[in-house]
Scaffold this active site. Structure first.
Site, PDB file in Angstrom:
ATOM      1  N   LYS A   1      -4.860  -0.933  10.220  1.00 40.25           N
ATOM      2  CA  LYS A   1      -3.744  -1.584   9.510  1.00 40.25           C
ATOM      3  C   LYS A   1      -2.961  -2.381  10.548  1.00 40.25           C
ATOM      4  O   LYS A   1      -2.247  -1.832  11.386  1.00 40.25           O
ATOM      5  CB  LYS A   1      -2.844  -0.554   8.840  1.00 40.25           C
ATOM      6  N   LEU A  25       0.849  -1.200   0.000  1.00 37.64           N
ATOM      7  CA  LEU A  25       0.000   0.000   0.000  1.00 37.64           C
ATOM      8  C   LEU A  25       0.879   1.242   0.000  1.00 37.64           C
ATOM      9  O   LEU A  25       1.951   1.245   0.594  1.00 37.64           O
ATOM     10  CB  LEU A  25      -0.878   0.040   1.261  1.00 37.64           C
ATOM     11  N   LYS A  78      -0.324   6.159   7.946  1.00 39.05           N
ATOM     12  CA  LYS A  78       0.601   5.633   8.955  1.00 39.05           C
ATOM     13  C   LYS A  78       0.497   6.433  10.249  1.00 39.05           C
ATOM     14  O   LYS A  78       0.433   7.657  10.232  1.00 39.05           O
ATOM     15  CB  LYS A  78       2.040   5.689   8.428  1.00 39.05           C
ATOM     16  N   CYS A  84      16.367  -6.217  47.967  1.00 42.52           N
ATOM     17  CA  CYS A  84      17.212  -6.024  49.141  1.00 42.52           C
ATOM     18  C   CYS A  84      16.764  -7.049  50.187  1.00 42.52           C
ATOM     19  O   CYS A  84      15.558  -7.246  50.371  1.00 42.52           O
ATOM     20  CB  CYS A  84      17.037  -4.599  49.676  1.00 42.52           C
TER      21      CYS A  84
HETATM   22  S1  IVH Z   1      -5.739  -4.124   2.401  1.00 36.50           S
HETATM   23  C1  IVH Z   1      -3.497  -4.395  -2.010  1.00 36.50           C
HETATM   24  N1  IVH Z   1      -6.219  -4.018   4.911  1.00 36.50           N
HETATM   25  O1  IVH Z   1      -0.554  -3.778   5.009  1.00 36.50           O
HETATM   26  C2  IVH Z   1      -3.282  -4.613  -0.588  1.00 36.50           C
HETATM   27  N2  IVH Z   1      -3.987  -4.451   4.244  1.00 36.50           N
HETATM   28  O2  IVH Z   1       1.463  -2.076   3.709  1.00 36.50           O
HETATM   29  C3  IVH Z   1      -4.568  -4.433   0.124  1.00 36.50           C
HETATM   30  N3  IVH Z   1      -2.426  -4.760   6.100  1.00 36.50           N
HETATM   31  O3  IVH Z   1       0.093  -5.850   2.275  1.00 36.50           O
HETATM   32  C4  IVH Z   1      -4.331  -4.614   1.528  1.00 36.50           C
HETATM   33  N4  IVH Z   1      -3.903  -4.485   7.694  1.00 36.50           N
HETATM   34  O4  IVH Z   1      -0.250  -6.934   4.613  1.00 36.50           O
HETATM   35  C5  IVH Z   1      -5.292  -4.209   3.990  1.00 36.50           C
HETATM   36  N5  IVH Z   1      -6.838  -3.874   7.116  1.00 36.50           N
HETATM   37  C6  IVH Z   1      -5.891  -4.084   6.194  1.00 36.50           C
HETATM   38  C7  IVH Z   1      -4.553  -4.363   6.530  1.00 36.50           C
HETATM   39  C8  IVH Z   1      -3.620  -4.526   5.512  1.00 36.50           C
HETATM   40  C9  IVH Z   1      -2.642  -4.732   7.415  1.00 36.50           C
HETATM   41  C10 IVH Z   1      -1.114  -4.977   5.479  1.00 36.50           C
HETATM   42  C11 IVH Z   1      -1.139  -5.908   4.305  1.00 36.50           C
HETATM   43  C12 IVH Z   1      -0.620  -5.094   3.172  1.00 36.50           C
HETATM   44  C13 IVH Z   1       0.220  -4.102   3.884  1.00 36.50           C
HETATM   45  C14 IVH Z   1       0.524  -2.882   3.080  1.00 36.50           C
END
Ligand code: IVH
Length: 710
Positions: free
Chosen positions: A123, A91, A327, A437
């Protein structure tokens, strides 16, 4: 809102040489990150470095190196030999509200129309996995790798909670999600590793990556997966094929029906958002709940929710254009360990504290952090001068996790352990993990007595720190019980102590004898218990004799006491037995007014996992068994109290809440069910509003408690 204003730091690369070195550093760090090895760069530093590389490449398109991490899934560091059925992408990141707005505007420009609707989910900070189900059976697990093909980690089948070996239906489908360790799983994994002679993992993400890939190990380590996608494959049903077009929420519901755990099953479930404004609100909400979650998140994923929008947007080589990761500030940073200080706590425990090169973590500058214990320092081979990984999230006390061995220069110095108690020079009992102690709490007698006499404990006016020092130095007091046998004549021998102050102090000591068990228990300074816990224990058992008769198993019935704490409390009470006997002999109260409230009718524990069930209906939360007005509620008080509650200190408010059957807590989180907001209530009120927590003013609260006041 901190997360909203942070802008993205960037590494400045002056020339081709600096650029080439930056590429090497980033590639090495990415390789370690994806393999679960030791990271030499923390996430924030890695992100800043990659942004610097991108900036350099934008200005010097002719100099882009083939191994550059930009534009590649996993920074080009990971690979594997199992081809993915559809690319597993990464992402794009944004770091601020402005970044999010710009990203959304770019997306709408690209598709030539406003986005029809959004979806916002946490995330999760783990690693991506593809779980292949054939006719309902889990047949293969594959890591993301370079996005085109990944590594087969099918040996982990059966160890990942949330990915059942059989689906609820004989469906053929590829589920994608994030594998991680919850905080609890991380602790268990470290305990198992240490028990088998290994070194503890530095953090949960590395532990998840390492454990997922480890093939042979003499012990089982549990992981958790939360799914966020399903890819139709040959043999998939029409329902699966059509699901993606229905919006993310519906897709998640379908997966849950199949028995798979999804991001919707987290305490911060994914949700639709009609407008970008709503997206921002949900981002702030999830960011605010982050510290209380049972696992790590490193951001928030925002996606266009309609299939038509996603199709128009398309994808680049590394990431789709219809989704972005917002982020959040990193909770882990690497900094240097400058020294170690040894402090003796009130109960005689000798604890190491790290002195660090100041570093900004999750919004505050950290200079000190706790170190685990001496054994841990040895096990991790931590040295002065080491680069160390420091973790801090929200209000949590910062902690040194591990040294970064890859950054050793050879000039690091061993950490000197104290040979004698740094407070009194006595010997140290090193038989337990935590050193102590040999004099135990006597080593810090002055601190223990001052604490016992404090306002929230026995509340003995006139017995402050300097008076305690006098009494101890004069040999009049050698433990808390001695305070209760002090005579007027003895007090008059002290400097600055006349007849009037002596009489006053004796009267205050007389009143202290009548304080309820909850306060007496708290005054003892039992390790692992504070004011709230002392009240819960006193209420559950009613008398000191009953508390002392309880074994660890019985103590565990008290809300908030787990196995470890129960054992500690039993041991502490044994150690304190002579003092407790003496206190009882001099007439100190050893019971709680009203006697024991059977544990079963004590306040219900806060909802596990931080759910907000029942948030809207405090009065009826526990149905017909709710005898007390706050049964089942977790209540936070903020701002200045007014009306009938005006004179109450915060501690008295908390005591009142617990008498009314509630659980008092100091911070607003997903577990909070009621906020009492007085005048000048600030950030806690804002947070409660964001979370939809019921808010009540002091007058309304007083009414709710009615008969319990006064
Ligand atoms: S959607 C096309 N949803 O973050 C990828 N990803 O930095 C669509 N990740 O590869 C991913 N939580 O491993 C999605 N709620 C979430 C997520 C998530 C963690 C991770 C995933 C992705 C990475 C990208």
């Amino acid at each position: 809102m901190r997360a909203m204003t942070s802008s993205a730091p960037i590494a400045v690369l002056a020339d081709l040489d600096a650029y080439a070195r930056a590429v090497d550093t980033a590639v090495a760090a990415a390789a370690a990150y994806y393999a679960g090895g030791e990271t030499t760069l923390d996430d924030a530093t890695y992100d800043a470095l990659v942004r610097g590389i991108e900036a350099y490449e934008a200005g010097h398109p002719g100099q882009v190196l083939a191994n550059s991490p930009t534009g590649k899934v996993a920074g080009g560091a990971a690979s594997g030999d199992v081809a993915h059925s559809a690319p597993m992408l990464s992402l794009a990141n944004v770091f601020s509200e402005a970044g999010l707005t710009a990203w959304a505007a770019g997306l709408e420009r690209r598709i030539g129309r406003p986005v029809a609707g959004w979806h916002v989910s946490p995330k999760l900070d783990g690693l991506a996995i593809a779980a292949r189900y054939r006719e309902g059976r889990l047949v293969q697990l594959v890591t993301r790798g370079d996005g085109a093909s990944g590594e087969d980690v099918s040996h982990a089948i059966g160890t990942v909670v949330g990915l059942p070996e059989r689906l609820g239906r004989d469906e053929t489908v590829e589920i994608r999600g994030e594998v991680l360790m919850t905080h609890a799983q991380f602790e268990d994994a470290n305990a198992a590793r240490i028990a088998h002679g290994g070194a503890a993992f530095a953090n949960a993400r590395g532990a998840a990556a390492g454990s997922l890939r480890a093939r042979e190990r003499g012990y089982a380590v549990e992981l958790t997966c939360f799914a966020y996608d399903a890819v139709p494959v040959a043999g998939s049903s029409e329902e699966i094929r059509a699901a993606d077009g229905l919006g993310h929420g519906r897709l998640m519901a379908l997966l849950a029906e199949l028995g798979v755990r999804t991001t919707a099953a987290t305490p911060v479930p994914g949700r639709g958002a009609a407008t970008l404004e709503e997206v921002r609100e949900r981002v702030a909400e999830i960011a605010g709940l982050r510290a209380g979650l049972p696992f790590g998140i490193d951001g928030i994923v925002i996606r266009a929710d309609s299939a038509a929008d996603r199709e128009s947007a398309g994808a680049g080589s590394r990431a789709p254009r219809w989704a972005v990761a917002y982020k959040l500030p990193a909770t882990e940073k690497i900094t240097r360990l400058l020294g170690v200080e040894w402090a003796v706590g009130r109960t005689g425990v000798i604890a190491p504290r790290a002195v660090l090169e100041p570093v900004l973590v999750d919004g505050s500058t950290i200079t000190y952090a706790t170190l685990h214990n001496p054994g841990d320092i040895t096990r991790r081979d931590l040295r002065i001068g080491d680069h160390v990984l420091v973790h801090k999230a929200g209000d949590v006390i910062p902690r040194v996790e591990a040294p970064v061995l890859g950054l050793r220069t050879g000039r690091e110095q061993p950490i000197a352990f104290p040979a004698v108690c740094p407070e009194c020079g006595s010997a140290i009992d090193t038989s337990e993990q935590r050193w102590r102690c040999v004099r135990g709490r006597d080593c810090r007698l002055v601190a223990s007595l001052t604490y016992a006499a404090g306002r929230d404990q026995l509340d003995i006016e006139g017995l402050g720190g300097s008076r305690v020092v006098q009494l101890v130095e004069a040999g009049l007091v050698t433990d808390l019980a001695d305070v209760f046998t002090l005579t007027r004549e003895q007090l008059l021998t002290l400097e600055r102590m006349g007849g009037t102050s002596s009489d006053k102090l004796l009267a205050a000591i007389g009143v202290a004898k009548t304080r309820p068990l909850s306060r007496v228990f708290c005054a003892l300074g039992v390790r692992g218990t504070g004011r709230s816990m002392s009240r819960r224990i006193a209420r559950a058992f009613g008398t000191m004799d009953a508390v002392r008769a309880a074994d660890a198993e019985t103590l565990r019935m008290v809300d908030g006491i787990g196995a470890e704490k129960a054992t500690l409390v039993v041991a502490e009470l044994l150690e304190l037995a002579p003092l407790i006997d003496r206190l009882a002999a001099v007439g100190v109260t050893m019971s709680e007014p009203g006697g024991a409230v059977p544990v079963g009718s004590a306040p219900a524990p806060a909802t596990e996992g931080g759910g907000r069930e029942g948030a809207g209906d405090p009065d009826g939360a526990d149905g017909p068994t709710a005898a007390l007005p706050l049964t089942g509620l977790t209540v936070v008080v903020t701002g200045a109290m007014t009306g009938p509650l005006e004179a109450l200190s915060r501690n008295e408010m908390n005591a009142l809440i617990e008498r009314a059957g509630g659980r008092a807590s100091s911070g607003v989180s997903a577990r909070t069910t009621l906020l009492v907001a007085g005048e000048r209530a600030g950030s806690k009120r804002e947070k409660a509003e964001q979370l939809g927590v019921r808010i009540i003013d002091p007058d309304g609260f007083a009414e709710l408690l009615d008969g319990l006041l006064g």
